[in-house]
Design a protein around this motif. Structure first.
Motif, PDB file in Angstrom:
ATOM      1  N   LYS A 114       0.830  -1.208   0.000  1.00 42.56           N
ATOM      2  CA  LYS A 114       0.000   0.000   0.000  1.00 42.56           C
ATOM      3  C   LYS A 114       0.866   1.260   0.000  1.00 42.56           C
ATOM      4  N   ASN A 115       0.345   2.304  -0.627  1.00 45.30           N
ATOM      5  CA  ASN A 115       0.981   3.624  -0.647  1.00 45.30           C
ATOM      6  C   ASN A 115       2.362   3.616  -1.291  1.00 45.30           C
ATOM      7  N   ASN A 116       2.556   2.696  -2.235  1.00 44.00           N
ATOM      8  CA  ASN A 116       3.830   2.583  -2.935  1.00 44.00           C
ATOM      9  C   ASN A 116       3.724   3.263  -4.296  1.00 44.00           C
ATOM     10  N   ASP A 119       2.526  -0.103  -8.305  1.00 48.68           N
ATOM     11  CA  ASP A 119       1.356  -0.924  -7.999  1.00 48.68           C
ATOM     12  C   ASP A 119       1.743  -2.397  -8.065  1.00 48.68           C
ATOM     13  N   ASN A 412       1.026   7.344  -8.549  1.00 46.91           N
ATOM     14  CA  ASN A 412       0.452   7.508  -7.208  1.00 46.91           C
ATOM     15  C   ASN A 412       0.971   8.765  -6.503  1.00 46.91           C
ATOM     16  N   ASN A 413       1.110   9.848  -7.302  1.00 47.57           N
ATOM     17  CA  ASN A 413       1.563  11.139  -6.774  1.00 47.57           C
ATOM     18  C   ASN A 413       2.951  11.048  -6.137  1.00 47.57           C
ATOM     19  N   GLN A 414       3.780  10.164  -6.672  1.00 48.31           N
ATOM     20  CA  GLN A 414       5.154   9.999  -6.217  1.00 48.31           C
ATOM     21  C   GLN A 414       6.074   9.948  -7.427  1.00 48.31           C
TER      22      GLN A 414
END
Length: 421
Positions: A114-116, A119, A412-414
């Motif tokens: 999660k939150n990586n 995906d 993911n905004n990273q």
């Protein structure tokens, strides 16, 4: 994340800006504007003049040690290596300890990832414990997030079990991956059967071992009217069999490992275990047929077949060494070395893999989430132990100069920038 990518050539068949050179404005992870020239305040600017931007790459065949084999690779280091190679999505093979053979393992991996930036999509096993005897809890795994099923590098020898797996998965729209090898013919051999194996004095794995299993599973797919995907094909005859099946309308797809596009069994002359992979490296005519299969659409995807190992499993006599190399950071360079066009590479690395797995394909368009990679097809760089992001180092390309460099990966905004060569 507020970022302005300047003057990149957009390579995305699903984008209205495909083949155009444009600026791309990303605000809080969303593509808010694409235009020939954009002026924006309070944003980081990335100069991509002369570079390409495409949807993030997606790997259909990645081995990460977690669960149970974290000394080889874990989610953190594996996804770092993926991001460094331009990958924003990974299908994880279930060859772990324990194998991913129930919803418990699937849910654990999804929670860990999660939150990586990258995906993660765990693949479930076809058989319980990958033993090839009884079906695993396929529907439970599918309900928990497993997109497809495979016994990874263990071929399903029992034709009846494979038939049941195809029928069962077809009932809820899942895909079965076949690793094509007839173990009765392959035996315990370590290299391709041919002139090189004779010169080395080693037993060889004949191409027939792969081709027989492909023929068997094609018959089963036709009989069950199911969707079937072949992992890491390696011979010219395999390409021909799948090409013929597609012409008949069978719902079949396949992929090839990037290293099989540039290496032959001649690399084994020095008994270097870094070149020990499975399927084994074949001969030049097979390499040529694989590249032709990519160009004519027979082969749908290119994969890394990333298989990390601790040094004690590779720095041993060739016969004793484990199969596999790490590959996430070198896929782009190897595909370019094989002579594939940038458009073909994007199709085989970004678009088709997601379609095979039933995952939404990102598009470079206004209003879409920014899931993309910026790369330079001409830049040369040295792959070394300093910029290697994997926990393991088992690659024959470490220490070599490669052409084709990933510069920026976004999802993911990273963002991820590979350290300078």
């Amino acid at each position: 994340m507020n970022l302005l990518i300047r003057s990149a050539k957009i390579t995305d068949p699903n984008s209205p800006f495909n083949q155009q050179i444009a600026d791309i404005l990303i605000t809080d992870g969303i593509i808010t504007q694409i235009a020939a020239s954009i002026n924006a305040a309070d944003v980081e600017v990335f100069d991509a003049q002369g570079k390409y931007v495409s949807p993030g790459f997606f790997d259909l065949n990645c081995n990460i040690g977690e669960l149970g084999l974290e000394t080889k690779e874990d989610i953190k280091t594996g996804t770092q290596a993926a991001a460094a190679g331009g990958f924003t999505g990974l299908a994880l093979m279930p060859a772990t300890q324990p194998p991913v053979h129930s919803k418990t393992e699937v849910e654990y991996l999804l929670n860990r990832a999660k939150n990586n930036l990258v995906d993660v999509f765990p693949l479930g096993t076809i058989s319980h414990k990958r033993e090839g005897k009884d079906l695993a809890e396929m529907y439970d795994m599918y309900s928990s997030g497993a997109k497809a099923f495979t016994d990874a590098n263990r071929p399903v020898q029992d034709a009846g079990l494979m038939e049941r797996a195809l029928l069962y998965a077809n009932g809820f729209g899942a895909t079965v991956f076949s690793y094509p090898e007839d173990t009765a013919i392959a035996g315990k051999a370590k290299v391709n059967e041919g002139e090189v194996s004779t010169l080395l004095g080693m037993k060889g794995i004949p191409p027939l071992a792969e081709q027989l299993m492909i023929a068997r599973d094609l018959y089963l797919a036709e009989y069950t009217d199911s969707k079937l995907h072949f992992s890491t094909i390696s011979t010219g005859r395999s390409v021909s069999l799948i090409r013929e099946a597609k012409s008949k309308g069978l719902n079949v797809t396949c992929d090839v490992a990037a290293h099989h596009l540039v290496l032959t069994d001649a690399a084994l002359a020095g008994f270097d275990s870094q070149y020990k992979v499975k399927p084994p490296l074949r001969i030049q005519s097979d390499v040529d047929a694989l590249i032709e299969g990519l160009n004519d659409g027979t082969i749908d995807a290119i994969v890394s077949q990333h298989t990390p190992h601790e040094i004690e499993f590779k720095d041993v006599e060739f016969e004793m060494a484990e199969f596999g190399i790490i590959g996430l950071q070198t896929v782009l360079s190897l595909a370019l070395k094989a002579g594939l066009s940038v458009d073909t590479i994007v199709q085989k690395l970004s678009v088709n893999p997601r379609g095979i797995l039933g995952v939404e394909v990102p598009a470079i368009a206004e209003g879409q989430e920014a899931n993309l990679v910026v790369f330079d097809s001409e830049a040369e760089w040295e792959y070394n132990k300093e910029n290697n992001q994997s926990k393991s180092y088992n690659s024959p390309f470490i220490g070599h100069s490669l052409k084709g460099r990933v510069l920026l990966t976004i999802n993911n905004n990273q963002t991820f920038n590979l350290p300078s060569a």
